[in-house]
Design a protein around this motif. Structure first.
Motif, PDB file in Angstrom:
ATOM      1  N   GLN A 299      27.464  72.639  66.563  1.00  0.00           N
ATOM      2  CA  GLN A 299      25.782  73.266  66.874  1.00  0.00           C
ATOM      3  C   GLN A 299      25.913  73.855  65.342  1.00  0.00           C
ATOM      4  O   GLN A 299      24.910  73.869  64.721  1.00  0.00           O
ATOM      5  N   ASP A 300      27.054  75.160  64.476  1.00  0.00           N
ATOM      6  CA  ASP A 300      26.977  75.273  63.803  1.00  0.00           C
ATOM      7  C   ASP A 300      26.586  74.778  62.346  1.00  0.00           C
ATOM      8  O   ASP A 300      26.476  74.857  61.560  1.00  0.00           O
ATOM      9  N   ASP A 301      28.200  73.451  62.527  1.00  0.00           N
ATOM     10  CA  ASP A 301      27.753  73.162  61.247  1.00  0.00           C
ATOM     11  C   ASP A 301      27.046  72.270  61.047  1.00  0.00           C
ATOM     12  O   ASP A 301      26.650  71.733  60.083  1.00  0.00           O
ATOM     13  N   LEU A 302      26.264  70.935  62.073  1.00  0.00           N
ATOM     14  CA  LEU A 302      25.370  70.645  61.884  1.00  0.00           C
ATOM     15  C   LEU A 302      23.947  70.846  62.536  1.00  0.00           C
ATOM     16  O   LEU A 302      22.734  70.387  62.104  1.00  0.00           O
ATOM     17  N   GLY A 303      23.920  72.360  62.907  1.00  0.00           N
ATOM     18  CA  GLY A 303      22.795  73.221  63.187  1.00  0.00           C
ATOM     19  C   GLY A 303      21.773  72.221  64.155  1.00  0.00           C
ATOM     20  O   GLY A 303      20.357  72.361  64.125  1.00  0.00           O
ATOM     21  N   LEU A 304      22.207  71.774  65.363  1.00  0.00           N
ATOM     22  CA  LEU A 304      21.866  71.064  66.235  1.00  0.00           C
ATOM     23  C   LEU A 304      21.421  71.801  67.088  1.00  0.00           C
ATOM     24  O   LEU A 304      22.458  72.782  67.449  1.00  0.00           O
ATOM     25  N   ARG A 305      20.370  71.553  68.719  1.00  0.00           N
ATOM     26  CA  ARG A 305      20.369  72.534  69.737  1.00  0.00           C
ATOM     27  C   ARG A 305      20.888  71.408  70.173  1.00  0.00           C
ATOM     28  O   ARG A 305      20.193  70.283  70.096  1.00  0.00           O
TER      29      ARG A 305
END
Length: 99
Positions: free
Chosen positions: A47-53
């Protein structure tokens, strides 16, 4: 495999020290030696690396999900991201009314 699969695989080898030759789409997260805490950590790193929820994180916590299923969940989350999401490096702001 998809670029997202390769990103997950790189995270597993780099962050979790899982041997590259044990990582394949049909392997469960449990097969890779990941307990529920490690799965949560993996999802947080991604989530942090890809900005995904990742909306279905709960389904992955049991460790019985395959790597292919985990990547599919991330791909669904990526597809569901709103078009108006902040660009990289930008943060959404929330205005509050003064009392």
């Amino acid at each position: 495999m998809t670029p997202l699969y390769e990103t997950v695989k790189t995270t597993l080898t780099g962050h979790f020290n899982i041997p590259d030759d044990t990582i394949h789409p049909a392997a469960t997260l449990e097969d890779l030696g990941m307990d529920s805490i490690a799965v949560v950590e993996l999802m947080c790193v991604l989530q942090d690396d890809l900005g995904l929820r990742v909306p279905d994180l709960d389904t992955l916590k049991g460790g019985q999900s395959t790597l292919a299923e985990a990547v599919a969940a991330l791909e669904r989350a990526q597809d569901d991201e709103p078009a108006s999401a902040p660009a990289d490096g930008e943060h959404a702001t929330v205005e509050t009314a003064a009392r």
